[in-house]
Design a protein around this motif. Sequence first.
Motif, PDB file in Angstrom:
ATOM      1  N   HIS A   1       0.964  -1.182   0.093  1.00  0.00           N
ATOM      2  CA  HIS A   1       0.061   0.143   0.044  1.00  0.00           C
ATOM      3  C   HIS A   1       1.002   1.133  -0.015  1.00  0.00           C
ATOM      4  O   HIS A   1       0.630   2.103  -0.746  1.00  0.00           O
ATOM      5  CB  HIS A   1      -0.779  -0.091   1.446  1.00  0.00           C
ATOM      6  N   VAL A   2       1.969   1.152   0.768  1.00  0.00           N
ATOM      7  CA  VAL A   2       2.801   2.477   0.709  1.00  0.00           C
ATOM      8  C   VAL A   2       3.571   2.490  -0.397  1.00  0.00           C
ATOM      9  O   VAL A   2       3.789   3.574  -0.950  1.00  0.00           O
ATOM     10  CB  VAL A   2       3.689   2.244   2.007  1.00  0.00           C
ATOM     11  N   VAL A   3       3.898   1.337  -0.859  1.00  0.00           N
ATOM     12  CA  VAL A   3       4.856   1.631  -2.129  1.00  0.00           C
ATOM     13  C   VAL A   3       4.070   2.033  -3.300  1.00  0.00           C
ATOM     14  O   VAL A   3       4.469   2.627  -4.138  1.00  0.00           O
ATOM     15  CB  VAL A   3       5.520  -0.032  -2.304  1.00  0.00           C
ATOM     16  N   ASP A   4       2.672   1.222  -3.510  1.00  0.00           N
ATOM     17  CA  ASP A   4       1.968   1.877  -4.696  1.00  0.00           C
ATOM     18  C   ASP A   4       1.802   3.267  -4.471  1.00  0.00           C
ATOM     19  O   ASP A   4       1.622   3.717  -5.653  1.00  0.00           O
ATOM     20  CB  ASP A   4       0.589   1.135  -4.381  1.00  0.00           C
ATOM     21  N   GLN A   5       1.701   4.040  -3.275  1.00  0.00           N
ATOM     22  CA  GLN A   5       1.328   5.299  -3.473  1.00  0.00           C
ATOM     23  C   GLN A   5       2.689   6.175  -3.789  1.00  0.00           C
ATOM     24  O   GLN A   5       2.602   7.049  -4.680  1.00  0.00           O
ATOM     25  CB  GLN A   5       1.160   5.973  -1.992  1.00  0.00           C
ATOM     26  N   ALA A   6       3.845   5.602  -3.392  1.00  0.00           N
ATOM     27  CA  ALA A   6       5.044   6.214  -3.887  1.00  0.00           C
ATOM     28  C   ALA A   6       5.226   6.070  -5.385  1.00  0.00           C
ATOM     29  O   ALA A   6       5.606   6.762  -6.187  1.00  0.00           O
ATOM     30  CB  ALA A   6       6.273   5.602  -3.405  1.00  0.00           C
ATOM     31  N   ALA A   7       4.808   4.773  -6.099  1.00  0.00           N
ATOM     32  CA  ALA A   7       4.907   4.439  -7.645  1.00  0.00           C
ATOM     33  C   ALA A   7       4.025   5.692  -8.089  1.00  0.00           C
ATOM     34  O   ALA A   7       4.179   6.046  -9.519  1.00  0.00           O
ATOM     35  CB  ALA A   7       4.409   3.232  -7.583  1.00  0.00           C
ATOM     36  N   ILE A   8       2.721   5.996  -7.643  1.00  0.00           N
ATOM     37  CA  ILE A   8       1.914   6.721  -8.266  1.00  0.00           C
ATOM     38  C   ILE A   8       2.321   8.134  -8.404  1.00  0.00           C
ATOM     39  O   ILE A   8       2.493   9.026  -9.218  1.00  0.00           O
ATOM     40  CB  ILE A   8       0.503   6.903  -7.595  1.00  0.00           C
TER      41      ILE A   8
ATOM     42  N   LEU B   1       5.648   8.909  -8.240  1.00  0.00           N
ATOM     43  CA  LEU B   1       6.707   9.075  -9.156  1.00  0.00           C
ATOM     44  C   LEU B   1       6.405   9.128 -10.740  1.00  0.00           C
ATOM     45  O   LEU B   1       6.927   9.794 -11.479  1.00  0.00           O
ATOM     46  CB  LEU B   1       7.668   7.770  -8.991  1.00  0.00           C
ATOM     47  N   LYS B   2       5.169   8.519 -10.997  1.00  0.00           N
ATOM     48  CA  LYS B   2       4.467   8.424 -12.488  1.00  0.00           C
ATOM     49  C   LYS B   2       4.119   9.658 -12.826  1.00  0.00           C
ATOM     50  O   LYS B   2       4.179  10.205 -13.941  1.00  0.00           O
ATOM     51  CB  LYS B   2       3.326   7.347 -12.292  1.00  0.00           C
ATOM     52  N   HIS B   3       3.460  10.730 -11.722  1.00  0.00           N
ATOM     53  CA  HIS B   3       2.914  11.725 -12.230  1.00  0.00           C
ATOM     54  C   HIS B   3       3.394  13.023 -11.866  1.00  0.00           C
ATOM     55  O   HIS B   3       3.043  13.993 -12.380  1.00  0.00           O
ATOM     56  CB  HIS B   3       1.505  11.965 -11.742  1.00  0.00           C
ATOM     57  N   ARG B   4       4.630  12.925 -10.925  1.00  0.00           N
ATOM     58  CA  ARG B   4       5.399  14.104 -10.657  1.00  0.00           C
ATOM     59  C   ARG B   4       6.823  14.220 -10.817  1.00  0.00           C
ATOM     60  O   ARG B   4       7.190  12.717 -10.881  1.00  0.00           O
ATOM     61  CB  ARG B   4       5.064  14.336  -9.224  1.00  0.00           C
TER      62      ARG B   4
ATOM     63  N   LEU C   1      10.166  -0.775  -3.721  1.00  0.00           N
ATOM     64  CA  LEU C   1       9.803   0.226  -4.861  1.00  0.00           C
ATOM     65  C   LEU C   1      10.586  -0.132  -6.092  1.00  0.00           C
ATOM     66  O   LEU C   1      10.046  -0.019  -7.215  1.00  0.00           O
ATOM     67  CB  LEU C   1      10.046   1.425  -4.184  1.00  0.00           C
ATOM     68  N   ALA C   2      11.689  -0.543  -6.013  1.00  0.00           N
ATOM     69  CA  ALA C   2      12.468  -0.997  -6.980  1.00  0.00           C
ATOM     70  C   ALA C   2      12.038  -2.084  -7.896  1.00  0.00           C
ATOM     71  O   ALA C   2      12.116  -2.315  -8.988  1.00  0.00           O
ATOM     72  CB  ALA C   2      13.930  -1.035  -6.667  1.00  0.00           C
ATOM     73  N   GLU C   3      11.097  -3.065  -6.947  1.00  0.00           N
ATOM     74  CA  GLU C   3      10.625  -4.054  -7.800  1.00  0.00           C
ATOM     75  C   GLU C   3       9.367  -3.773  -8.795  1.00  0.00           C
ATOM     76  O   GLU C   3       9.104  -4.325  -9.613  1.00  0.00           O
ATOM     77  CB  GLU C   3      10.022  -5.052  -6.750  1.00  0.00           C
ATOM     78  N   LYS C   4       8.817  -2.391  -8.234  1.00  0.00           N
ATOM     79  CA  LYS C   4       7.695  -1.990  -9.028  1.00  0.00           C
ATOM     80  C   LYS C   4       7.876  -1.158 -10.112  1.00  0.00           C
ATOM     81  O   LYS C   4       7.180  -0.747 -11.173  1.00  0.00           O
ATOM     82  CB  LYS C   4       6.673  -1.403  -8.089  1.00  0.00           C
ATOM     83  N   VAL C   5       9.139  -0.142  -9.831  1.00  0.00           N
ATOM     84  CA  VAL C   5       9.290   1.066 -10.749  1.00  0.00           C
ATOM     85  C   VAL C   5      10.854   0.870 -10.943  1.00  0.00           C
ATOM     86  O   VAL C   5      11.646   0.515 -10.252  1.00  0.00           O
ATOM     87  CB  VAL C   5       9.083   2.195  -9.919  1.00  0.00           C
ATOM     88  N   ASP C   6      11.219   1.353 -12.151  1.00  0.00           N
ATOM     89  CA  ASP C   6      12.524   1.507 -12.500  1.00  0.00           C
ATOM     90  C   ASP C   6      12.910   2.807 -11.722  1.00  0.00           C
ATOM     91  O   ASP C   6      12.428   4.089 -12.393  1.00  0.00           O
ATOM     92  CB  ASP C   6      12.882   1.533 -14.075  1.00  0.00           C
ATOM     93  N   VAL C   7      13.628   2.884 -10.862  1.00  0.00           N
ATOM     94  CA  VAL C   7      13.854   4.129 -10.170  1.00  0.00           C
ATOM     95  C   VAL C   7      14.496   5.298 -10.762  1.00  0.00           C
ATOM     96  O   VAL C   7      14.128   6.299 -10.692  1.00  0.00           O
ATOM     97  CB  VAL C   7      14.429   3.771  -8.870  1.00  0.00           C
TER      98      VAL C   7
ATOM     99  N   GLU D   1      14.778   5.639 -14.180  1.00  0.00           N
ATOM    100  CA  GLU D   1      14.016   5.951 -15.436  1.00  0.00           C
ATOM    101  C   GLU D   1      12.868   6.828 -14.878  1.00  0.00           C
ATOM    102  O   GLU D   1      12.253   8.018 -15.377  1.00  0.00           O
ATOM    103  CB  GLU D   1      13.283   4.832 -15.978  1.00  0.00           C
ATOM    104  N   ALA D   2      12.373   6.776 -13.390  1.00  0.00           N
ATOM    105  CA  ALA D   2      11.448   7.528 -12.835  1.00  0.00           C
ATOM    106  C   ALA D   2      11.949   8.830 -12.687  1.00  0.00           C
ATOM    107  O   ALA D   2      11.217   9.663 -12.129  1.00  0.00           O
ATOM    108  CB  ALA D   2      10.704   6.974 -11.618  1.00  0.00           C
ATOM    109  N   GLY D   3      13.320   9.065 -12.619  1.00  0.00           N
ATOM    110  CA  GLY D   3      13.666  10.615 -12.301  1.00  0.00           C
ATOM    111  C   GLY D   3      14.741  10.739 -11.283  1.00  0.00           C
ATOM    112  O   GLY D   3      15.231  11.664 -10.902  1.00  0.00           O
ATOM    113  N   ILE D   4      14.628   9.587 -10.402  1.00  0.00           N
ATOM    114  CA  ILE D   4      15.579   9.544  -8.924  1.00  0.00           C
ATOM    115  C   ILE D   4      16.928   9.806  -9.443  1.00  0.00           C
ATOM    116  O   ILE D   4      17.437   8.911 -10.072  1.00  0.00           O
ATOM    117  CB  ILE D   4      15.089   8.306  -7.997  1.00  0.00           C
ATOM    118  N   ARG D   5      17.724  10.521  -8.709  1.00  0.00           N
ATOM    119  CA  ARG D   5      19.313  10.492  -8.966  1.00  0.00           C
ATOM    120  C   ARG D   5      19.949  10.381  -7.630  1.00  0.00           C
ATOM    121  O   ARG D   5      21.145  10.181  -7.673  1.00  0.00           O
ATOM    122  CB  ARG D   5      19.641  11.833  -9.563  1.00  0.00           C
ATOM    123  N   GLY D   6      19.316  10.490  -6.647  1.00  0.00           N
ATOM    124  CA  GLY D   6      20.137  10.219  -5.221  1.00  0.00           C
ATOM    125  C   GLY D   6      19.030   9.780  -4.351  1.00  0.00           C
ATOM    126  O   GLY D   6      17.720   9.859  -4.346  1.00  0.00           O
ATOM    127  N   VAL D   7      19.493   8.867  -3.395  1.00  0.00           N
ATOM    128  CA  VAL D   7      18.743   8.121  -2.390  1.00  0.00           C
ATOM    129  C   VAL D   7      19.206   8.298  -1.001  1.00  0.00           C
ATOM    130  O   VAL D   7      20.412   8.268  -0.613  1.00  0.00           O
ATOM    131  CB  VAL D   7      18.484   6.737  -2.589  1.00  0.00           C
TER     132      VAL D   7
END
Length: 349
Positions: A174-181, A183-186, A201-207, A209-215
């Motif tokens: 539930h938490v990860v799905d919200q983050a994926a949404i 990353l998709k729209h913002r 999160l990385a199992e659901k999204v290519d982090v 490609e989603a724009g993330i450059r730093g964790v």
Amino acid sequence: MTAQDRLEAHLKEIIQWHFSPETGCQFWLDWAKKNFDPRQEIKSMEDMKKFPHFQDEWLRDLQPEVWVPAAYKGKPFNIFETGGTTGMPKQRIGWEDYKTDYSEFSTKISDEHFPPGGAWLMMGPTGPRRLRLAIEHLANVRGSSCYFIDLDPRFVKKLISNKQFDVARQYMDHVVDQAAIILKHRKVSGLFTTPKLLEALAEKVDVYEAGIRGVFCGGTTMAPQYVRFIVEEVLEGRIGFYPTYGNTLMGLAASVPLQKEDNYSITYYAPQPRAVLRVVKPDDTKVTVDYDTWGRVELTTLTKEFFMPRFLERDEALRRKPRAPYEWDGVAEVRPFGAMENKIVEGVY
């Protein structure tokens, strides 16, 4: 002036502040009347061993007002709770400390990985935790705004303790799905989360490609083999990785950048002189262990807002030598105290 000299000078200033009636808080002034006057007795960090260990029950059982320094009387305070405990949580009050800690941390992350003005996303414990305001402040310092996905670590711990693993997994999804949404729209370039949530999160999204450059990652257990997995598999060596060891009582201990010879073993350095970490023998806590030896983590916090001597964390770590840019000891491979002997419930950390 060496780091040790700066620490000793800061210590004397903080002792004077917390044990003088004009500036100190009710708790420490009352304590001094029953025990000793630290203004006379405490002249060095070695002298700090005269203090007993700070008891976390004091932060659970006493009303927060007893910790308000006289100099702060009448100024409304933030009330921050520690993360994952059940029952009455430990509470630390504060005003500006979290801003100081995270403004300083901003100098330790690169513009390449956290572009100034690029939006952040925090996927972690918000609510009454200091982290919520701290991450937003860090983003703001860098000219950025921050999106938030809430997480209740106490609920997760309760589920795992009750062996309701399927519900815990649903909550994590539930938490990860919200983050994926988000990353998709913002457009988001910086991410704060815990290692377990980052992996999910990385199992659901290519982090990338989603724009993330730093964790920026916080969480207790990051064994070398797990760090290698995060850096090489999850972040594919393309995204900056900044693990930290922090909590409500200490602030933020930053890690030194990994070098080849580290073999993915992360070392953290406390934000001296505001906080000091020692790695001590569990059965004789006045003794610091040798370098590269396991011991229990002892924290002393030294700010005008909060004085906490010799608090035994529920963590153990390896003591490490100073390493540039830090002139003091570090702690490495932090894990829950007794992790090798006991099964520890960590939840999403």
